[in-house]
Structure formats: structure tokens, C-alpha cells
Design an enzyme around this catalytic site. Structure first.
Site, PDB file in Angstrom:
ATOM      1  N   ASN A  84       0.869  -1.186   0.000  1.00 25.29           N
ATOM      2  CA  ASN A  84       0.000   0.000   0.000  1.00 25.29           C
ATOM      3  C   ASN A  84       0.901   1.229   0.000  1.00 25.29           C
ATOM      4  O   ASN A  84       1.530   1.533   1.003  1.00 25.29           O
ATOM      5  CB  ASN A  84      -0.899  -0.035   1.246  1.00 25.29           C
ATOM      6  N   TRP A  85       0.933   1.901  -1.121  1.00 24.74           N
ATOM      7  CA  TRP A  85       1.830   3.059  -1.241  1.00 24.74           C
ATOM      8  C   TRP A  85       1.298   4.294  -0.541  1.00 24.74           C
ATOM      9  O   TRP A  85       2.020   5.289  -0.412  1.00 24.74           O
ATOM     10  CB  TRP A  85       2.056   3.395  -2.713  1.00 24.74           C
ATOM     11  N   LYS A  86       0.028   4.302  -0.176  1.00 26.32           N
ATOM     12  CA  LYS A  86      -0.580   5.495   0.433  1.00 26.32           C
ATOM     13  C   LYS A  86      -0.373   6.696  -0.502  1.00 26.32           C
ATOM     14  O   LYS A  86      -0.442   6.534  -1.712  1.00 26.32           O
ATOM     15  CB  LYS A  86      -0.018   5.705   1.843  1.00 26.32           C
TER      16      LYS A  86
ATOM     17  N   HIS B 241      -9.265   1.288   5.312  1.00 29.61           N
ATOM     18  CA  HIS B 241      -7.936   1.373   5.923  1.00 29.61           C
ATOM     19  C   HIS B 241      -8.034   2.276   7.152  1.00 29.61           C
ATOM     20  O   HIS B 241      -8.826   3.227   7.174  1.00 29.61           O
ATOM     21  CB  HIS B 241      -6.935   1.945   4.915  1.00 29.61           C
TER      22      HIS B 241
ATOM     23  N   GLU C 180      -6.389   4.643   8.161  1.00 27.77           N
ATOM     24  CA  GLU C 180      -6.238   6.076   7.884  1.00 27.77           C
ATOM     25  C   GLU C 180      -7.531   6.655   7.310  1.00 27.77           C
ATOM     26  O   GLU C 180      -7.878   7.807   7.569  1.00 27.77           O
ATOM     27  CB  GLU C 180      -5.039   6.292   6.943  1.00 27.77           C
TER      28      GLU C 180
ATOM     29  N   GLU D   3      -4.936  -4.959  10.632  1.00 30.71           N
ATOM     30  CA  GLU D   3      -3.869  -3.983  10.852  1.00 30.71           C
ATOM     31  C   GLU D   3      -4.092  -3.293  12.201  1.00 30.71           C
ATOM     32  O   GLU D   3      -4.875  -2.331  12.283  1.00 30.71           O
ATOM     33  CB  GLU D   3      -3.860  -2.938   9.740  1.00 30.71           C
TER      34      GLU D   3
ATOM     35  N   GLY E 104       3.053   2.108  10.754  1.00 32.22           N
ATOM     36  CA  GLY E 104       4.007   3.204  10.585  1.00 32.22           C
ATOM     37  C   GLY E 104       4.789   3.538  11.841  1.00 32.22           C
ATOM     38  O   GLY E 104       5.433   4.580  11.920  1.00 32.22           O
TER      39      GLY E 104
ATOM     40  N   SER F 103       3.920  -2.306  10.164  1.00 32.96           N
ATOM     41  CA  SER F 103       5.379  -2.369  10.303  1.00 32.96           C
ATOM     42  C   SER F 103       5.970  -3.713   9.876  1.00 32.96           C
ATOM     43  O   SER F 103       6.925  -4.196  10.485  1.00 32.96           O
ATOM     44  CB  SER F 103       5.802  -2.017  11.734  1.00 32.96           C
TER      45      SER F 103
ATOM     46  N   GLY G 287       3.030  -1.207   4.161  1.00 29.10           N
ATOM     47  CA  GLY G 287       3.064   0.211   3.826  1.00 29.10           C
ATOM     48  C   GLY G 287       4.474   0.638   3.465  1.00 29.10           C
ATOM     49  O   GLY G 287       4.948   0.415   2.346  1.00 29.10           O
ATOM     50  N   GLY G 288       5.168   1.236   4.422  1.00 35.08           N
ATOM     51  CA  GLY G 288       6.487   1.836   4.171  1.00 35.08           C
ATOM     52  C   GLY G 288       7.449   0.929   3.423  1.00 35.08           C
ATOM     53  O   GLY G 288       8.125   1.363   2.476  1.00 35.08           O
TER      54      GLY G 288
HETATM   55  P1  13P Z   1       3.406   0.253   7.552  1.00 32.25           P
HETATM   56  O1  13P Z   1       3.859  -1.032   6.914  1.00 32.25           O
HETATM   57  O2  13P Z   1       4.157   1.450   7.055  1.00 32.25           O
HETATM   58  O3  13P Z   1       3.358   0.152   9.048  1.00 32.25           O
HETATM   59  O4  13P Z   1       1.894   0.508   7.061  1.00 32.25           O
HETATM   60  C1  13P Z   1       0.975  -0.532   7.167  1.00 32.25           C
HETATM   61  C2  13P Z   1      -0.234  -0.148   6.435  1.00 32.25           C
HETATM   62  O5  13P Z   1      -0.953   0.756   6.804  1.00 32.25           O
HETATM   63  C3  13P Z   1      -0.538  -0.876   5.190  1.00 32.25           C
HETATM   64  O6  13P Z   1      -1.820  -0.616   4.750  1.00 32.25           O
END
Ligand code: 13P
Length: 252
Positions: free
Chosen positions: A10-12, A96, A98, A168, A174, A213, A234-235
Site C-alpha cells: 500500500n503506497w498510500k 484502511h 487512515e 492492521e 508506521g 510495520s 506500507g512503508g
Molecule cells: P506500515 O507497513 O508502514 O506500518 O503501514 C501498514 C499499512 O498501513 C498498510 O496498509
């Protein structure tokens, strides 16, 4: 029970189309590392078509990060299932954390999004997870139960079989603080139990991804747990080799 592992990035709100193209070229070059693992990527909407074109024929899924529940209408800033499909998406994240925290998305709305995706032929990936205070208060299972039952309330048992769940824990997103493998397994087993209640035996085939993470260094121990069927990253998905390393660690 034969759940093939699935690792999604997920690149956000990261990557222009040019950056996305470069990432896709790197991913394609290393795809052999992910043999036996399904891969997907969630680019920002502006890069969806670019990524879908760049990954055409590779078998890598391309998902939206969000989609509106209506077919069309006066919803400034939103995208419909038909628009995502036309751009080459095969699925979409829904709910998600967020989106829930920053854009007020709630379970009843997500229930509508789940069935809108299913009706359109876009694979829904419903994201759930507890906040830190809920875990500290011992209410993780209550929260997960509510998010699942409400989020899947409009789908039939047969439709629920077509949903992917991403667990999640919000405190792990993050932050570099991942759930321990035991915590992840406990939550995933609980989720599968609720899915059994809602969809019967089909629950054994539903993939439940862990997110929060996930890195190449911690993926193997998380993915070794029996009910952890893959990762939503994510990251660490922003660099293609790192997503491939996570996929390699996920391989059964
Ligand atoms: P991180 O891997 O950066 O913690 O993010 C997880 C995430 O929100 C994937 O959707």
C-alpha cells in the site's frame, strides 16, 4: 485448506507516475523471488493505469486504496468501481485505518462499499484493527468482531467468501512496533472464527493479511503463523526489492 500467500504493498500518498513506472520495472525484474506468492500493489489513483499497464501479464494485482459505494454521482473527489476497473484495478482496499481515522469512514459505510465492489467485480479487501487503547483495555476481540460483522453485514455468506481481510492493529502502523507473531496469530484465529460464523466452511479459504510495520526482517516469523496468510505492507513496499524480500519470506 490451501490458502496461497498474498503480499500487497500500500503506497498510500506516495509516488508520481514516473516513480511508479520505475518501481514496476524493478518489481518485474525480481518477480522470480516471489514464486508461489500472490502479489498486489495499491498505487495512488493517478498512477493506477500506469501501474496496471506496466504490470500487465505479470499476474501482480493492482488495487485501489479506496472506492466510493455509488455507481456515479455528485461526489467531488471520489472514484467509482467502474473508474477503478477501467484504470486496470482488480481490487480495492476498504476501510484502511487512515480512512477511518482521518476521513470518518465507519463500518456501516464500509458494508456498502463491500457489496458495491462485489457487484462490480472488484475484489474487496476489508481492513480492520484496534487502536492502542482498545488493546490495552482488553477489547481487541470486541472491536474486531464489531468491525467484521458490521462491515460484512450486507454481503451474503457466498459473497463473504470473495472478501480478503487485512488485520492492521492501528498502533503498529508506521510505528516500527509490529505485533508479535503470537499476537497476530491470536487475532487472525479470532477473525477466522467470526468468518466461520458468517460464511461457514468458506472461511477456511479466506485470506487474512497482517499489516503494521512488516519488514523483510520480521516477515518470516509473522508469516509462519498458521492463520497469517500474507501481508499488507506500507512503508516497506515503497522499494520493490523490499516488497519482494517480504514475499520471499512468506513463501511456504
Ligand atoms: P506500515 O507497513 O508502514 O506500518 O503501514 C501498514 C499499512 O498501513 C498498510 O496498509
Amino acid at each position: 485448506m490451501s490458502r496461497r500467500p498474498l503480499v500487497a504493498g500500500n503506497w498510500k500518498m506516495f509516488k508520481t507516475r514516473a516513480e511508479a513506472s520505475a518501481w514496476c520495472a524493478e518489481l518485474r525484474a525480481g518477480l522470480a523471488d516471489a514464486d508461489g506468492v500472490d502479489l498486489a500493489v495499491c498505487p495512488p489513483a493517478t498512477a493506477l493505469a500506469t501501474v496496471a499497464d506496466a504490470l500487465a501479464g505479470s499476474g501482480v494485482g493492482v488495487w485501489g486504496q479506496n472506492v466510493h459505494q455509488a455507481e456515479s454521482g455528485a461526489f467531488t473527489g471520489e472514484l467509482s468501481t467502474a473508474m477503478l476497473l477501467e484504470a486496470g484495478a482488480t481490487g480495492s482496499l476498504l476501510g484502511h485505518s487512515e480512512r477511518r481515522a482521518l476521513f470518518n469512514e465507519h463500518d456501516d459505510l464500509l458494508a456498502e462499499k463491500v457489496v458495491a465492489c462485489l457487484a462490480a467485480g472488484l475484489a474487496p479487501v476489508l481492513c480492520i484493527g484496534e487502536l492502542e487503547y482498545a488493546r490495552d483495555a482488553g477489547s481487541t476481540e470486541t472491536i474486531l468482531d464489531e468491525q467484521l460483522r458490521k462491515g460484512l453485514a450486507l454481503a451474503t455468506p457466498a459473497q463473504i467468501a470473495g472478501v480478503t481481510i487485512a488485520y492492521e492493529p492501528v498502533w503498529a502502523i508506521g510505528t516500527g512496533r509490529t505485533a508479535t507473531p503470537e499476537m497476530a496469530q491470536e487475532a487472525h484465529a479470532f477473525i477466522r472464527g467470526v468468518l466461520h460464523d458468517l460464511a461457514g466452511e468458506a472461511a477456511d479459504d479466506i485470506r487474512i493479511l497482517y499489516g503494521g510495520s512488516v519488514k523483510p526482517e520480521n516477515a518470516a516469523e509473522l508469516m509462519a503463523e498458521p492463520d497469517v496468510d500474507g501481508a499488507l505492507v506500507g512503508g516497506a513496499s515503497l522499494e520493490a526489492p523490499s516488497l519482494l524480500a517480504i514475499a520471499a519470506a512468506t513463501r511456504p
